[in-house]
Design a protein around this motif. Structure first.
Motif, mmCIF file in Angstrom:
data_model
loop_
_atom_site.group_PDB
_atom_site.id
_atom_site.type_symbol
_atom_site.label_atom_id
_atom_site.label_comp_id
_atom_site.label_asym_id
_atom_site.label_seq_id
_atom_site.Cartn_x
_atom_site.Cartn_y
_atom_site.Cartn_z
ATOM 1 N N UNK A 58 8.273 -20.968 -5.732
ATOM 2 C CA UNK A 58 6.954 -20.578 -6.241
ATOM 3 C C UNK A 58 6.324 -19.433 -5.444
ATOM 4 N N UNK A 59 6.832 -19.209 -4.256
ATOM 5 C CA UNK A 59 6.196 -18.178 -3.420
ATOM 6 C C UNK A 59 6.930 -16.843 -3.492
ATOM 7 N N UNK A 60 8.008 -16.825 -4.285
ATOM 8 C CA UNK A 60 8.847 -15.629 -4.319
ATOM 9 C C UNK A 60 8.045 -14.375 -4.683
ATOM 10 N N UNK A 61 7.096 -14.547 -5.604
ATOM 11 C CA UNK A 61 6.330 -13.382 -6.044
ATOM 12 C C UNK A 61 5.551 -12.742 -4.906
ATOM 13 N N UNK A 62 5.201 -13.533 -3.902
ATOM 14 C CA UNK A 62 4.504 -12.962 -2.743
ATOM 15 C C UNK A 62 5.472 -12.167 -1.875
ATOM 16 N N UNK A 63 6.693 -12.735 -1.700
ATOM 17 C CA UNK A 63 7.691 -12.023 -0.899
ATOM 18 C C UNK A 63 8.058 -10.692 -1.544
ATOM 19 N N UNK A 64 8.121 -10.716 -2.890
ATOM 20 C CA UNK A 64 8.531 -9.498 -3.589
ATOM 21 C C UNK A 64 7.373 -8.508 -3.714
ATOM 22 N N UNK A 65 6.207 -8.916 -3.273
ATOM 23 C CA UNK A 65 5.055 -8.014 -3.331
ATOM 24 C C UNK A 65 4.495 -7.854 -4.738
ATOM 25 N N UNK A 66 4.915 -8.770 -5.675
ATOM 26 C CA UNK A 66 4.390 -8.665 -7.046
ATOM 27 C C UNK A 66 2.956 -9.163 -7.112
ATOM 28 N N UNK A 67 2.628 -10.029 -6.147
ATOM 29 C CA UNK A 67 1.282 -10.587 -6.145
ATOM 30 C C UNK A 67 0.814 -10.709 -4.709
ATOM 31 N N UNK A 68 -0.489 -10.651 -4.531
ATOM 32 C CA UNK A 68 -1.016 -10.792 -3.175
ATOM 33 C C UNK A 68 -1.225 -12.267 -2.879
ATOM 34 N N UNK A 69 -0.666 -12.764 -1.783
ATOM 35 C CA UNK A 69 -0.841 -14.186 -1.468
ATOM 36 C C UNK A 69 -2.305 -14.486 -1.133
ATOM 37 N N UNK A 70 -2.721 -15.736 -1.310
ATOM 38 C CA UNK A 70 -4.113 -16.094 -1.006
ATOM 39 C C UNK A 70 -4.413 -15.908 0.482
ATOM 40 N N UNK A 71 -3.342 -15.895 1.283
ATOM 41 C CA UNK A 71 -3.475 -15.802 2.719
ATOM 42 C C UNK A 71 -2.171 -15.262 3.276
ATOM 43 N N UNK A 72 -2.209 -14.579 4.416
ATOM 44 C CA UNK A 72 -0.948 -14.080 4.979
ATOM 45 C C UNK A 72 -0.153 -15.194 5.633
ATOM 46 N N UNK A 73 -0.854 -16.272 5.995
ATOM 47 C CA UNK A 73 -0.168 -17.437 6.548
ATOM 48 C C UNK A 73 -0.431 -18.617 5.626
ATOM 49 N N UNK A 74 0.632 -19.308 5.285
ATOM 50 C CA UNK A 74 0.490 -20.421 4.345
ATOM 51 C C UNK A 74 1.348 -21.577 4.828
ATOM 52 N N UNK A 75 0.872 -22.785 4.677
ATOM 53 C CA UNK A 75 1.753 -23.942 4.863
ATOM 54 C C UNK A 75 1.743 -24.758 3.578
#
Ligand code: ATP
Ligand code: MG
Length: 831
Positions: free
Chosen positions: A1-18
């Motif tokens: 589910x987090x792949x889109x953040x790694x690929x830069x397609x979307x901005x994550x809600x936070x740079x650090x996530x658990x």
């Protein structure tokens, strides 16, 4: 589910996530229950950095967490790194302080993470040594061994490269961290138990299974494997269903079905002979509802769905198992089951190949999978050909040959009239240069506004008008290469290849179809709103008459829910919401939340149909511009199609009006028949029903009185014979049953009576003799009496002392026979 953040397609809600994520993993399925550390369901704890902290921090923090927070003894810990990752080695040794001999270098297969192209990188895993007693004892046993001594419980992935998928790696500017730690493995280590299934929160599920099986855990290793498999599978399936997966034969629905079937089969191995998995759901929910309250909300749905699957499978498996046992009975270890046999099991009994594979493996027998796969492929291509034949009426490969590769361009989203050039004509399955009035033809155009049947939307009908004639089109289909095949009859004149024709879609019909298609989207949205997110389209048909929508849902939709759904759709209709249809690329559509069919394969460019904020679906069909065009939406029926699939049929626009007219007409006819106005109808029918009932009562009373009077007149004519009375009578037109009723009445009301009564109905004459209680006590015997009396009229019969029957072939002699009644009774009593 987090792949889109790694690929830069979307901005994550936070740079650090658990995170804590539910995982279903089936590549490990064969290991489940056998190893201590594999499940198909587990929870994965992760910490992520999107271009924030990197290798040094994640490594140090991981170590801090496990040695200082969890307090794992350092002398039990091992670390693996990717063989070329000297940087990681340096950090572990010099920054963290791990002894160099505790660090193992491993190859790409184990310690490098990549999937196709995109972000990837080396990883570093942390292992716990559970002690020699868990080891395989092999001299080279160590970190990375397949046995259960060294358990990997945390994987730190350093995604520092961008791969082009062809072996070129470039270092990324903003490297990422992605770690995964299995919660069950961690708990297993911390609680010092033998395996994942003995962890406190899982153990109760295992105990429940063992109770149902009446099989104590740890008494028999083979049975323990089955208990653990069931424990695992019931956890994964409960969660999958709660998350909206439905059993089916493809995709994730198949994963679910397979897990349930596997669990059911292991239940059989434990000697459980009834559906039981749904009961274990109780414990799964009890152990997990604090973190996942949705489980409790969906409890009855989950249980019902599992139970139905179990019951269906039981039917399949019983037949298949029997047959497979037969097939295997003559085989010895090392033999192989033929592909034909496995295919027959699959094809005729729906017996899953995975199960065949497992069962033969348990018997030490092989399986000719190559042959099985070949037969499967043959079947698929047969089905494909049949489909093609059926779909393309009269169209053959020969016809495609003369057209060559190409396609028709469809302009029917925007216009209903357009000129097109006739590329080819097919008549009687053959290419034809032209066709004349009366001919049935298929016409291929270069451009068309006609919608070809697809996605459940029916084809357009209409007219092709050329310079020399007209073709009335009744159907349109797309062939494999993309040509639109317009089928119909030449109405007048002729049509010739090369003609330019005006192609005109029947717009009344098309607009009705569009209304129903848009309604189907609104219906799906309303269903999900009312019934829940588990609702997914399972098939649909929209044409100008109505829409039929099949969807996943487990029980009948109640009348109240139906009303709510209907109101919800009509709310959107009456709000006159604009409908936007546009093209975009698949990732964008998905990002925006468009619903797609799980089984459907989409191209790069997709069409999106968006109805305000109400609905958003990928769809190739045609739609109205505004929901107000629907006029009104009315559900006509709700029914079941298959287990877990319901069907709703509904109408819109003119369809609703037609329905209203029909209902009105029916009502008017009923009122006329009842000689009332529609408003009086219900009262009138109630009054008539009451009157009818009253008459029936009266009639019954009259009939009873008639019978009693008849009986009395028979008794009046009775002649005393010793202590009994004998009476004979011919009664008009009584069926054998009515005759028997009369007999019963005589026998019960007059205990000293011997009566022989006869009647003729439907061309058959019967004689019945009954003897009252006292008459029987005095020696009368109906069976013997009727035998003798009937014999005098050529008949035969017999029976019990108090009641006996005979058939009389010669009714003319009845009078003579009855005249002998007194002597016969005298003889029978005397004898
Ligand atoms: P193994 O080689 O032991 O199967 P893996 O390399 O497949 O493990 P990863 O893909 O790195 O494991 O997954 C990250 C973490 O998730 C693992 O360290 C482990 O704690 C957990 N995990 C992975 N697979 C399973 C499983 N089948 N059952 C339970 N936990 C698992
Ligand atoms: Mg694995």
């Amino acid at each position: 589910p987090l792949k889109k953040y790694f690929l830069g397609q979307e901005t994550p809600p936070n740079k650090r996530v658990t995170t804590c994520q539910k995982c279903i993993r089936t590549p490990d399925i064969e290991n489940v229950g056998k190893t201590a550390r594999h499940g198909t369901y587990f929870e994965m704890l992760g910490n992520f950095s999107f271009g924030d902290y990197f290798k040094k921090e994640s490594t140090r923090w991981a170590w801090e967490f496990i040695t200082e927070v969890l307090k794992m003894p350092v002398d039990r810990l091992w670390v693996s790194i990717y063989e070329e990752d000297d940087e990681a080695f340096d950090i572990w040794v010099n920054e963290v302080g791990v002894a160099p001999e505790r660090i193992v270098r491993m190859g790409k297969e184990d310690n490098f993470w990549e999937i196709g192209s995109g972000p990837c990188g080396p990883c570093s895993e942390i292992y716990f040594d559970r002690g020699e007693e868990y080891g395989c004892g092999k001299p080279d046993c160590g970190v990375g061994c397949e046995c259960d001594r060294y358990v990997e419980f945390w994987n730190l992935v350093f995604s520092q490269f961008d791969s082009d998928g062809e072996g070129h790696y470039s270092r990324m500017e903003h490297a990422n961290i992605d770690t995964g730690m299995g919660l069950e493995r961690l708990a297993c280590i911390m609680q010092g138990v033998d395996n994942l299934f003995e962890v406190d929160t899982v153990k109760n599920i295992l105990n429940h299974v063992s109770r149902i099986a009446n099989q104590p855990y740890k008494a028999d290793e083979k049975k323990d494997v089955s208990i653990r498999v069931i424990t695992d599978h019931i956890r994964s399936t409960t969660f999958m269903i709660a998350d909206g997966v439905m059993p089916s034969n493809e995709g994730r629905g198949y994963v679910l079905r397979r897990l349930l079937r596997r669990a059911a089969r292991h239940g059989k191995l434990l000697g459980i002979d009834r559906p039981f998995l749904y009961e274990v759901v109780d414990t799964v929910i009890g152990e997990n509802e604090v973190a996942y309250p949705e489980l409790r909300e969906k409890e009855s749905y989950i249980k019902k769905l599992i139970r139905v699957e179990e019951e269906n499978f039981a039917r399949t498996i019983d037949k298949g198992m029997e047959l497979l046992a037969d097939m295997l009975s003559g085989m010895k270890e090392g033999d192989a089951l033929s592909g034909e046999a496995a295919f027959r099991l699959y094809d005729t009994f729906g017996f899953p190949i995975d199960l065949t594979r497992e069962i033969v493996a348990e018997r030490g027998v092989g399986l000719d999978e190559a042959a099985f796969n070949r037969l499967m492929e043959e079947q698929r291509s047969r089905a494909r050909e049949a489909r093609n034949r059926g779909e393309i009426i009269g169209w053959t490969d020969h016809a495609l040959d003369f057209l060559g590769q190409g396609s028709t361009s469809f302009v029917g989203y925007d216009t209903l009239v357009h000129d097109g050039k006739v590329l080819g004509i097919l008549k009687d399955g053959e290419e034809a240069p032209a066709a004349a009035a009366g001919d049935e033809v298929t016409v291929v155009l270069d451009v068309t506004p006609f919608y070809a049947e697809s996605g459940g939307q029916a084809a357009d009908a209409g007219m092709l008008t050329g310079p020399e004639g007209r073709v009335k089109i009744t159907d349109c289909k797309k062939d494999r290469t993309g040509y639109f095949l317009h089928t119909g009859v030449v109405e007048s004149g002729a049509v010739t290849a090369g003609d330019t024709v005006k192609a005109e879609v029947d717009s009344v019909r098309r607009r009705a179809t569009m209304r129903n298609h848009t309604a189907a989207h609104l219906l799906q949205a309303a269903l999900r709103k009312t019934l829940g997110d588990h609702v997914h389209q399972a098939g649909q048909l929209v044409n100008s008459e109505r829409m039929r929508f099949d969807f996943s849902h487990f029980e009948a939709v109640t009348p109240n829910q139906l009303a709510e759904i209907e109101n919800e759709v009509n709310r959107v209709v009456l709000e006159a919401v604009p409908v936007a249809v546009y093209e975009t690329d698949l990732p964008t559509a998905q990002k925006e939340g468009a619903m797609a069919l799980f089984s459907e394969k989409y191209g790069d460019i997709v069409r999106v149909c968006k109805i305000g904020d109400e609905s958003m679906e990928l769809c190739g069909g045609t739609h109205v511009h505004n929901t107000a065009e629907l006029g009104l939406f009315k559900i006509v029926s709700e029914s079941s199609v298959a287990a877990g699939v319901r069907r709703i049929e509904a109408v819109t626009g003119g369809g609703v009006l037609k329905l209203l007219h029909e209902t009105e007409q029916t009502l008017r006819e009923a009122a006329a028949a009842a000689k009332a106005t529609p408003a009086e109808l219900a009262g009138k029918i109630r009054a008539q029903a009451a009157e009818l009932k009253d008459l029936q009562h009266k009639l019954a009373a009259h009939t009873a009185a008639d019978v009693a009077a008849q009986a009395e007149s028979i008794v009046k004519a009775a002649v005393p014979v010793g202590s009994v009375r004998a009476a004979g009578a011919k009664l008009p037109d009584l069926e054998p049953n009515a005759l028997r009723q009369m007999g019963d009445l005589l026998r019960d009301k007059y205990p000293d009576l011997v009566a022989v009564i006869c009647s003729q109905a439907n061309g058959k004459c019967s004689m019945l003799c009954v003897c009252g209680k006292d008459a029987v006590a005095a020696g009368a015997h109906a069976g013997n009496i009727v035998r003798e009396v009937a014999a005098l009229a050529g008949g035969r019969g017999g029976g019990r002392p108090d009641s006996a029957m005979a058939g009389i072939p010669d009714p003319a002699k009845l009078g003579d026979a009855l005249a002998e009644l007194v002597p016969v009774v005298t003889k029978v009593i005397g004898g």
